[in-house]
Scaffold this active site. Structure first.
Site, PDB file in Angstrom:
ATOM      1  N   GLU A  26      10.659   6.771 -16.978  1.00 54.66           N
ATOM      2  CA  GLU A  26      11.132   8.163 -16.913  1.00 54.66           C
ATOM      3  C   GLU A  26      11.838   8.420 -15.572  1.00 54.66           C
ATOM      4  OE1 GLU A  26       8.023   7.301 -17.693  1.00 54.66           O
ATOM      5  OE2 GLU A  26       7.865   7.878 -19.789  1.00 54.66           O
ATOM      6  N   GLY A  50       0.827  -1.205   0.000  1.00 52.40           N
ATOM      7  CA  GLY A  50       0.000   0.000   0.000  1.00 52.40           C
ATOM      8  C   GLY A  50       0.857   1.248   0.000  1.00 52.40           C
ATOM      9  N   GLU A 107      12.393  -3.951  -4.766  1.00 55.33           N
ATOM     10  CA  GLU A 107      11.386  -4.050  -5.829  1.00 55.33           C
ATOM     11  C   GLU A 107      12.020  -3.843  -7.205  1.00 55.33           C
ATOM     12  OE1 GLU A 107       7.986  -1.572  -5.055  1.00 55.33           O
ATOM     13  OE2 GLU A 107       7.065  -2.034  -6.988  1.00 55.33           O
TER      14      GLU A 107
HETATM   15  C1  LIG Z   1       0.798  -3.423 -12.829  1.00 54.09           C
HETATM   16  C2  LIG Z   1       1.053  -2.460 -11.715  1.00 54.09           C
HETATM   17  C3  LIG Z   1       1.049  -2.925 -10.418  1.00 54.09           C
HETATM   18  C4  LIG Z   1       1.255  -2.039  -9.366  1.00 54.09           C
HETATM   19  N1  LIG Z   1       1.197  -2.545  -8.106  1.00 54.09           N
HETATM   20  C5  LIG Z   1       1.313  -1.698  -7.063  1.00 54.09           C
HETATM   21  C6  LIG Z   1       1.173  -2.181  -5.735  1.00 54.09           C
HETATM   22  O1  LIG Z   1       0.969  -3.378  -5.513  1.00 54.09           O
HETATM   23  N2  LIG Z   1       1.248  -1.318  -4.718  1.00 54.09           N
HETATM   24  C7  LIG Z   1       1.487  -0.001  -4.912  1.00 54.09           C
HETATM   25  O2  LIG Z   1       1.582   0.737  -3.936  1.00 54.09           O
HETATM   26  N3  LIG Z   1       1.602   0.516  -6.172  1.00 54.09           N
HETATM   27  C8  LIG Z   1       1.511  -0.312  -7.239  1.00 54.09           C
HETATM   28  N4  LIG Z   1       1.615   0.190  -8.525  1.00 54.09           N
HETATM   29  C9  LIG Z   1       1.719   1.630  -8.713  1.00 54.09           C
HETATM   30  C10 LIG Z   1       3.031   2.114  -9.259  1.00 54.09           C
HETATM   31  O3  LIG Z   1       4.056   2.025  -8.315  1.00 54.09           O
HETATM   32  C11 LIG Z   1       2.792   3.547  -9.755  1.00 54.09           C
HETATM   33  O4  LIG Z   1       1.911   3.446 -10.852  1.00 54.09           O
HETATM   34  C12 LIG Z   1       4.073   4.232 -10.196  1.00 54.09           C
HETATM   35  O5  LIG Z   1       4.856   4.526  -9.076  1.00 54.09           O
HETATM   36  C13 LIG Z   1       3.798   5.491 -11.004  1.00 54.09           C
HETATM   37  O6  LIG Z   1       2.953   6.372 -10.305  1.00 54.09           O
HETATM   38  P1  LIG Z   1       1.632   7.005 -10.966  1.00 54.09           P
HETATM   39  O7  LIG Z   1       0.862   5.878 -11.598  1.00 54.09           O
HETATM   40  O8  LIG Z   1       0.951   7.820  -9.907  1.00 54.09           O
HETATM   41  O9  LIG Z   1       2.121   7.939 -12.124  1.00 54.09           O
HETATM   42  P2  LIG Z   1       2.616   9.439 -11.992  1.00 54.09           P
HETATM   43  O10 LIG Z   1       3.624   9.548 -10.927  1.00 54.09           O
HETATM   44  O11 LIG Z   1       1.422  10.334 -11.919  1.00 54.09           O
HETATM   45  O12 LIG Z   1       3.336   9.641 -13.388  1.00 54.09           O
HETATM   46  C14 LIG Z   1       2.617   9.887 -14.605  1.00 54.09           C
HETATM   47  C15 LIG Z   1       3.658  10.061 -15.718  1.00 54.09           C
HETATM   48  O13 LIG Z   1       4.502  11.213 -15.433  1.00 54.09           O
HETATM   49  C16 LIG Z   1       5.859  10.804 -15.410  1.00 54.09           C
HETATM   50  N5  LIG Z   1       6.575  11.528 -14.356  1.00 54.09           N
HETATM   51  C17 LIG Z   1       6.163  11.736 -13.070  1.00 54.09           C
HETATM   52  N6  LIG Z   1       7.106  12.418 -12.386  1.00 54.09           N
HETATM   53  C18 LIG Z   1       8.143  12.618 -13.252  1.00 54.09           C
HETATM   54  C19 LIG Z   1       9.417  13.254 -13.137  1.00 54.09           C
HETATM   55  N7  LIG Z   1       9.816  13.813 -11.997  1.00 54.09           N
HETATM   56  N8  LIG Z   1      10.212  13.270 -14.238  1.00 54.09           N
HETATM   57  C20 LIG Z   1       9.822  12.693 -15.401  1.00 54.09           C
HETATM   58  N9  LIG Z   1       8.625  12.088 -15.573  1.00 54.09           N
HETATM   59  C21 LIG Z   1       7.802  12.051 -14.516  1.00 54.09           C
HETATM   60  C22 LIG Z   1       5.838   9.325 -15.107  1.00 54.09           C
HETATM   61  O14 LIG Z   1       7.010   8.682 -15.563  1.00 54.09           O
HETATM   62  C23 LIG Z   1       4.612   8.872 -15.860  1.00 54.09           C
HETATM   63  O15 LIG Z   1       4.895   8.653 -17.219  1.00 54.09           O
HETATM   64  C24 LIG Z   1       1.457  -0.664  -9.609  1.00 54.09           C
HETATM   65  C25 LIG Z   1       1.469  -0.198 -10.927  1.00 54.09           C
HETATM   66  C26 LIG Z   1       1.273  -1.071 -11.977  1.00 54.09           C
HETATM   67  C27 LIG Z   1       1.281  -0.525 -13.372  1.00 54.09           C
END
Ligand SMILES: Cc1cc2nc3c(=O)[nH]c(=O)nc-3n(C[C@H](O)[C@H](O)[C@H](O)COP(=O)(O)OP(=O)(O)OC[C@H]3O[C@@H](n4cnc5c(N)ncnc54)[C@H](O)[C@@H]3O)c2cc1C
Length: 389
Positions: A372, A125, A242
């Site tokens: 990224e 989480g 991870e």
């Molecule tokens: C299949 C899958 C399983 C997952 N399982 C878990 C889980 O079990 N538990 C859990 O806690 N999370 C889980 N996640 C979540 C995952 O860790 C997040 O999706 C990830 O950290 C990205 O965060 P976000 O989706 O909020 O995207 P955002 O952070 O909103 O990013 C959106 C876009 O902006 C880009 N971006 C953001 N900040 C920057 C920056 N500073 N410089 C350049 N580009 C940037 C990102 O690269 C991305 O392309 C899972 C995700 C997936 C896809």
């Protein structure tokens, strides 16, 4: 080690479960159906009982106390035999290692053995609707109330959340502290009042991850891992596990194996293997795959990377996930119109496995740090480029 390798090989030859008679997911990230869950849980138990999960973990907590390198040999043999992946991914690969590093004696004795045997399933989480990459801006709260903490918050993308017994949960215990300092790390029970799990459906139509809403959920005070306010440090350590930048997983084949060979076989089956463009692309993929394997070897040479130990594994996570995606994309291109067909369509090639791989491949370029973000980290910490703001 060679004896171990031979033992594992012989054991797999005898005990490989084969096909279950229904469609299995491609990884633990897509498990969302009880039949799949039960079948995969049985497989992990069998492997644990044979001594092949937690091979290097301490005996007193349920591990096998074997020498360093044993788990890698076991995992290599599992991958070679295309054995099923292990279900309790979050537990084996990141919750378990951080509990071993930061947990109290009581936490280790209570939690490690059931995790290894898949008797208790773990989820993570960390992510929230407004805090994915920018993890430190998370808003979930934990307020101390006597011998308990009261949790309120909204987590998202929680893989295996529906089946989980435990959650490695990040929550803010001090709203007044500076961003990173007020976060604590909990080993939180999931099957308690106030925890609501809402499944999410992926573009493949499969489930796997969920939203988890915590409302006035009371967890015992000894669910805290480390000290109050130490959450950021432990979260960073978790991400190292991870992303593969720290060793310590209790094992399990990723289910991958030799991917370019499979695409080459597809080209042959479709009579495209004489096409010079196809051959050229395959050769390029083969070079990338070979380089990845060589890099994985390099990462194990002690001292070679002592100044930046995390750089090579991070590069590995980035390039391996992007190679997987490019390969699946190419396989779909080879299939032509048939790539538009889906599972169980009589015209689908390999039962639409490559289409499914292509869609699922986006998971690994996002989860555990997007490509990224990894490029930023590598740019700043490995290449010494200026920091992003
Ligand atoms: C299949 C899958 C399983 C997952 N399982 C878990 C889980 O079990 N538990 C859990 O806690 N999370 C889980 N996640 C979540 C995952 O860790 C997040 O999706 C990830 O950290 C990205 O965060 P976000 O989706 O909020 O995207 P955002 O952070 O909103 O990013 C959106 C876009 O902006 C880009 N971006 C953001 N900040 C920057 C920056 N500073 N410089 C350049 N580009 C940037 C990102 O690269 C991305 O392309 C899972 C995700 C997936 C896809």
């Amino acid at each position: 080690m060679e004896t171990l390798r031979a033992d594992v090989r012989a054991w797999i030859a005898e005990n490989h479960p084969g096909e279950p008679g229904f469609k299995l997911p491609q990884s633990a990230l897509e498990v969302a159906d009880d039949r799949q869950f039960d079948w995969l849980r049985d497989w992990q138990r069998k492997l644990y009982d044979a001594g092949y999960v937690g091979a290097e973990w301490p005996r007193e907590y349920g591990g096998r106390g074997r020498e360093r390198g044993a788990q890698r040999v076991i995992d290599q043999e599992l991958a070679r035999a295309r054995a099923p992946f292990l279900l309790n991914l979050v537990g084996l690969s990141w919750a378990g290692p951080v509990i071993l590093r930061y947990g109290t004696e009581a936490q280790k004795r209570r939690l490690i053995a059931p995790l290894l045997r898949a008797d208790e399933i773990w989820c993570q989480g960390f992510s929230e609707p407004g805090a994915g990459s920018d993890l430190a801006s998370l808003r979930a709260k934990a307020v101390r109330a006597g011998d308990a903490f009261q949790i309120d918050g909204h987590k998202v993308w929680t893989t295996l959340g529906r089946y989980a017994d435990w959650c490695i949960l990040l929550a803010r215990t001090d709203p007044d502290a500076v961003k990173h300092a007020g976060i604590s790390y909990f080993l939180a029970p999931m099957k308690i009042p106030g925890v609501e799990v809402l499944p999410l459906v992926k573009m493949t139509g499969e489930g796997g991850f969920n939203q988890v809403i915590w409302t006035d959920a009371r967890i015992p005070a000894d669910a805290l891992l480390g000290r109050e306010g130490q959450g950021w440090e432990i979260a960073t350590a978790t991400l190292q596990f991870e992303r593969g930048a720290a060793e310590g997983s209790a094992g399990g084949s990723g289910g991958g194996g030799e991917q370019v060979g499979r695409v080459a076989a597809l080209a042959r089956a479709l009579a495209r293997d004489a096409d010079p463009v196809v051959r050229d692309r395959l050769a390029d993929f083969w070079i990338r795959e070979t380089a990845l394997r060589a890099n994985a070897q390099r990462a194990r040479v002690a001292g070679l990377l002592s100044d930046r130990p995390e750089a090579l594994p991070l590069m590995q996570k980035l390039t391996a996930s992007e190679l997987t995606q490019a390969l699946a994309d190419f396989a779909c291109e080879l299939e032509g119109d048939a790539a538009g067909l889906w599972i169980d369509d009589p015209g689908a090639i390999e039962n639409a496995d490559w289409q499914r791989s292509y869609m699922n491949s986006f998971a690994m370029t996002i989860a555990g740090g997007t490509s990224e973000i990894l490029r930023n980290i590598l740019g700043e910490r490995a290449l010494g480029l200026p920091k992003t703001r």
